[in-house]
Design a protein around this motif. Structure first.
Motif, PDB file in Angstrom:
ATOM      1  N   LEU A 122       0.832  -1.204   0.000  1.00 53.96           N
ATOM      2  CA  LEU A 122       0.000   0.000   0.000  1.00 53.96           C
ATOM      3  C   LEU A 122       0.861   1.246   0.000  1.00 53.96           C
ATOM      4  O   LEU A 122       0.502   2.277  -0.554  1.00 53.96           O
ATOM      5  CB  LEU A 122      -0.917   0.006   1.225  1.00 53.96           C
ATOM      6  CG  LEU A 122      -2.048  -1.003   1.212  1.00 53.96           C
ATOM      7  CD1 LEU A 122      -2.839  -0.933   2.500  1.00 53.96           C
ATOM      8  CD2 LEU A 122      -2.959  -0.741   0.025  1.00 53.96           C
ATOM      9  N   THR A 154      -2.314   2.667  -6.510  1.00 56.70           N
ATOM     10  CA  THR A 154      -3.622   2.277  -5.994  1.00 56.70           C
ATOM     11  C   THR A 154      -3.909   0.866  -6.479  1.00 56.70           C
ATOM     12  O   THR A 154      -3.439   0.452  -7.534  1.00 56.70           O
ATOM     13  CB  THR A 154      -4.734   3.217  -6.463  1.00 56.70           C
ATOM     14  OG1 THR A 154      -4.834   3.127  -7.879  1.00 56.70           O
ATOM     15  CG2 THR A 154      -4.431   4.645  -6.065  1.00 56.70           C
ATOM     16  N   THR A 198      -6.756  -2.600  -6.545  1.00 58.04           N
ATOM     17  CA  THR A 198      -8.055  -3.188  -6.256  1.00 58.04           C
ATOM     18  C   THR A 198      -7.813  -4.321  -5.277  1.00 58.04           C
ATOM     19  O   THR A 198      -6.701  -4.833  -5.158  1.00 58.04           O
ATOM     20  CB  THR A 198      -8.714  -3.763  -7.521  1.00 58.04           C
ATOM     21  OG1 THR A 198      -7.952  -4.885  -7.963  1.00 58.04           O
ATOM     22  CG2 THR A 198      -8.766  -2.727  -8.619  1.00 58.04           C
ATOM     23  N   ALA A 199      -8.864  -4.681  -4.575  1.00 56.70           N
ATOM     24  CA  ALA A 199      -8.741  -5.783  -3.634  1.00 56.70           C
ATOM     25  C   ALA A 199      -8.255  -7.030  -4.360  1.00 56.70           C
ATOM     26  O   ALA A 199      -7.456  -7.809  -3.829  1.00 56.70           O
ATOM     27  CB  ALA A 199     -10.086  -6.047  -2.955  1.00 56.70           C
ATOM     28  N   ARG A 245      -9.754  -7.704   2.456  1.00 53.42           N
ATOM     29  CA  ARG A 245     -10.627  -6.730   3.126  1.00 53.42           C
ATOM     30  C   ARG A 245     -10.463  -6.805   4.632  1.00 53.42           C
ATOM     31  O   ARG A 245     -10.399  -5.797   5.316  1.00 53.42           O
ATOM     32  CB  ARG A 245     -12.083  -6.984   2.746  1.00 53.42           C
ATOM     33  CG  ARG A 245     -12.429  -6.530   1.345  1.00 53.42           C
ATOM     34  CD  ARG A 245     -13.916  -6.274   1.194  1.00 53.42           C
ATOM     35  NE  ARG A 245     -14.729  -7.469   1.393  1.00 53.42           N
ATOM     36  CZ  ARG A 245     -14.972  -8.371   0.446  1.00 53.42           C
ATOM     37  NH1 ARG A 245     -14.470  -8.215  -0.743  1.00 53.42           N
ATOM     38  NH2 ARG A 245     -15.736  -9.406   0.698  1.00 53.42           N
ATOM     39  N   ALA A 252      -7.153  -5.245   5.619  1.00 52.14           N
ATOM     40  CA  ALA A 252      -7.248  -3.785   5.554  1.00 52.14           C
ATOM     41  C   ALA A 252      -7.995  -3.261   6.776  1.00 52.14           C
ATOM     42  O   ALA A 252      -7.614  -2.252   7.369  1.00 52.14           O
ATOM     43  CB  ALA A 252      -7.960  -3.370   4.270  1.00 52.14           C
ATOM     44  N   ARG A 264      -6.713  -0.649   9.585  1.00 52.78           N
ATOM     45  CA  ARG A 264      -7.456   0.533  10.007  1.00 52.78           C
ATOM     46  C   ARG A 264      -7.632   0.526  11.514  1.00 52.78           C
ATOM     47  O   ARG A 264      -7.528   1.558  12.168  1.00 52.78           O
ATOM     48  CB  ARG A 264      -8.828   0.560   9.334  1.00 52.78           C
ATOM     49  CG  ARG A 264      -8.769   0.785   7.836  1.00 52.78           C
ATOM     50  CD  ARG A 264     -10.145   1.071   7.262  1.00 52.78           C
ATOM     51  NE  ARG A 264     -10.082   1.164   5.795  1.00 52.78           N
ATOM     52  CZ  ARG A 264     -10.567   0.247   4.973  1.00 52.78           C
ATOM     53  NH1 ARG A 264     -11.161  -0.828   5.444  1.00 52.78           N
ATOM     54  NH2 ARG A 264     -10.461   0.410   3.660  1.00 52.78           N
ATOM     55  N   VAL A 266      -6.090   3.521   5.792  1.00 56.01           N
ATOM     56  CA  VAL A 266      -6.226   2.800   4.528  1.00 56.01           C
ATOM     57  C   VAL A 266      -7.497   3.280   3.860  1.00 56.01           C
ATOM     58  O   VAL A 266      -8.589   3.017   4.335  1.00 56.01           O
ATOM     59  CB  VAL A 266      -6.292   1.278   4.762  1.00 56.01           C
ATOM     60  CG1 VAL A 266      -6.476   0.558   3.446  1.00 56.01           C
ATOM     61  CG2 VAL A 266      -5.051   0.805   5.479  1.00 56.01           C
ATOM     62  N   SER A 267      -7.321   4.009   2.773  1.00 61.14           N
ATOM     63  CA  SER A 267      -8.499   4.520   2.088  1.00 61.14           C
ATOM     64  C   SER A 267      -8.922   3.537   1.020  1.00 61.14           C
ATOM     65  O   SER A 267      -8.113   2.795   0.474  1.00 61.14           O
ATOM     66  CB  SER A 267      -8.196   5.878   1.457  1.00 61.14           C
ATOM     67  OG  SER A 267      -7.321   5.709   0.372  1.00 61.14           O
ATOM     68  N   SER A 268     -10.183   3.550   0.708  1.00 63.69           N
ATOM     69  CA  SER A 268     -10.683   2.666  -0.338  1.00 63.69           C
ATOM     70  C   SER A 268     -11.923   3.306  -0.909  1.00 63.69           C
ATOM     71  O   SER A 268     -12.559   4.147  -0.286  1.00 63.69           O
ATOM     72  CB  SER A 268     -11.002   1.286   0.229  1.00 63.69           C
ATOM     73  OG  SER A 268     -11.918   1.413   1.301  1.00 63.69           O
ATOM     74  N   TYR A 316      -7.369   1.130  -3.462  1.00 64.42           N
ATOM     75  CA  TYR A 316      -6.892   0.914  -2.106  1.00 64.42           C
ATOM     76  C   TYR A 316      -5.597   1.700  -2.003  1.00 64.42           C
ATOM     77  O   TYR A 316      -4.706   1.544  -2.833  1.00 64.42           O
ATOM     78  CB  TYR A 316      -6.593  -0.566  -1.854  1.00 64.42           C
ATOM     79  CG  TYR A 316      -7.683  -1.309  -1.136  1.00 64.42           C
ATOM     80  CD1 TYR A 316      -7.828  -1.197   0.230  1.00 64.42           C
ATOM     81  CD2 TYR A 316      -8.544  -2.135  -1.809  1.00 64.42           C
ATOM     82  CE1 TYR A 316      -8.817  -1.884   0.905  1.00 64.42           C
ATOM     83  CE2 TYR A 316      -9.539  -2.836  -1.164  1.00 64.42           C
ATOM     84  CZ  TYR A 316      -9.665  -2.705   0.198  1.00 64.42           C
ATOM     85  OH  TYR A 316     -10.637  -3.387   0.855  1.00 64.42           O
TER      86      TYR A 316
END
Lengths: 235, 235
Positions: A15, A20, A22-23, A38, A41, A45, A51-53, A61
């Motif tokens: 990360l 960026t 994708t999952a 997920r 992540a 958090r 962790v932005s998504s 991500y």
DNA sequence: AAGATGCGGCCAGTATGCGGCCGCAATTGC
DNA sequence: GCAATTGCGGCCGCATACTGGCCGCATCTT
């Protein structure tokens, strides 16, 4: 090699690269399911990492640098990567000693095992020279700083027909294309986006910003070049 | 709050504080047994972290900073050089996260001013992708080590006509040429110098050296390729 | 409106990590 | 040199915590 207990660190490293993801991408990298990504992540958090998504196409991500991140260390493979990339540049710029000295200095500060790896890669790798391209590293630094701070740049320019002019621009990107280095910038006098070859720029001066960053009105530099290249100062 | 999967991160954070710890302290802090702390430390070491420890009274668990670049080691221009070269590789290998993560980690160990410069260069530079070329970094490392130690290499090879064979070679150089990565090596069975494309090599095994380094009988790899390319396994 | 993607609950199966124990090695201090 | 302290890592049985799949739902782009 990859166990659940160390995956949080690997995920953090991925990360942190600035890309960026994708999952699904992350899942493939970490050899687990998207569901698990997920969950990982979520755990990050929970530890305070931002962790932005974002759902939807072109999903994202990413890690916003919010708090201090533990020192993530270079792996042997990453050392190979760095040394190789410098070697490529050395081959491209055989008259430029910067790359070679930088690589040597870098090797000196690596811990023992990685130092051996770096030396081994440098010894075992040879790059056949493809495209000569020299670049003024000081100018690269000037451009980098002006982009970062939103400053303006002035310089003398000699276009392809040999005409001289003084330019005032807002730099957007420094671009390596084929064998030449360019500056993508908004020309304040001509009121348009232009492309300048770095080796035709002289006496550049930076006029302190910050100004607001001007939005680049294309999706990508590639798009601009293919759709509009006739209008620029360089082909 | 504290789950096994995130404990490696917490441990790293504790060690990063600069204090020294006994396994018992860490165990109490992380609410696990000392045995588990030892295991976690082992995992971190396996990931490249230099977790030092010392038995005996007044024992010590600490994280040795593996790479710390002194402020005066690298010049700003050299940082630009390194970052740019990594960006070039990133553009070439867009699906390979190694380069990007390595660049980010490298940024972290730079002293403040250079760190800003590195970030600025990365932000302001864009490389248009020229030639796709993917590479197996583990294999690069294997080759590097075998060249450095004079070890032999065995691997399954599929040549351009699809024929499979097992090769035993003495590696000489790792070569980037046009968009492909090659291995220049002496083929022990065919008793001749050959060129192997890395992406056609599989199941490589290293057989410990050191053997004497075989002299490469041309002045340069370029000379060999231009004079003799018909005899090799690749054009 | 449609498609892509992320979110998080639930559940069954199991892999993984855990703790305890051991003999051994290394370091300190007496 | 000896004793005490602490780390190392193999082994084993156990159970926790993780995993993957599935779901309906929310969010974002085109």
């Amino acid at each position: 090699m990859d166990s659940p207990s160390t995956r949080s660190l690997e995920l953090l490293a991925l990360l942190q690269s600035g890309r960026t993801w994708t999952a699904h991408d992350l899942a493939a990298r970490l050899r687990v399911s998207a569901r698990t990504v997920r969950r990982d992540a979520m755990r990050l958090r929970g530890m305070g990492y931002d962790v932005s998504s974002r759902p939807g196409p072109g999903a994202l991500y990413a890690l916003r640098p919010s708090m201090k991140i533990p020192p993530l260390l270079l792996s042997a493979d990453e050392v190979s990567t760095i040394i190789t990339s410098i070697l490529i540049l050395e081959a491209w710029l055989p008259d430029d000693a910067k790359a070679a000295t930088a690589r040597t200095k870098l090797e000196q500060v690596l811990p023992g095992g990685l130092q051996r790896r770096a030396a081994a890669v440098a010894l075992s790798t040879q790059v056949l020279r493809e495209a000569p391209a020299s670049v003024d590293w000081e100018l690269v630094g000037t451009i980098a700083d002006s982009v970062a701070t939103g400053a303006r740049l002035g310089f003398d320019y000699t276009d392809q027909r040999g005409r001289h002019s003084r330019r005032r621009v807002e730099p957007y990107r420094h671009l390596l294309r084929q064998q030449y280095w360019y500056l993508v910038a908004y020309d304040l006098d001509r009121d348009d986006w232009r492309l300048f070859r770095l080796d035709r720029m002289e006496a550049s001066t930076i006029s302190p910003g910050p100004h607001a960053h001007r939005a680049f009105p294309w999706n990508s530099i590639e798009d601009w070049l293919t759709s509009d290249f006739g209008a620029s100062d360089e082909h």
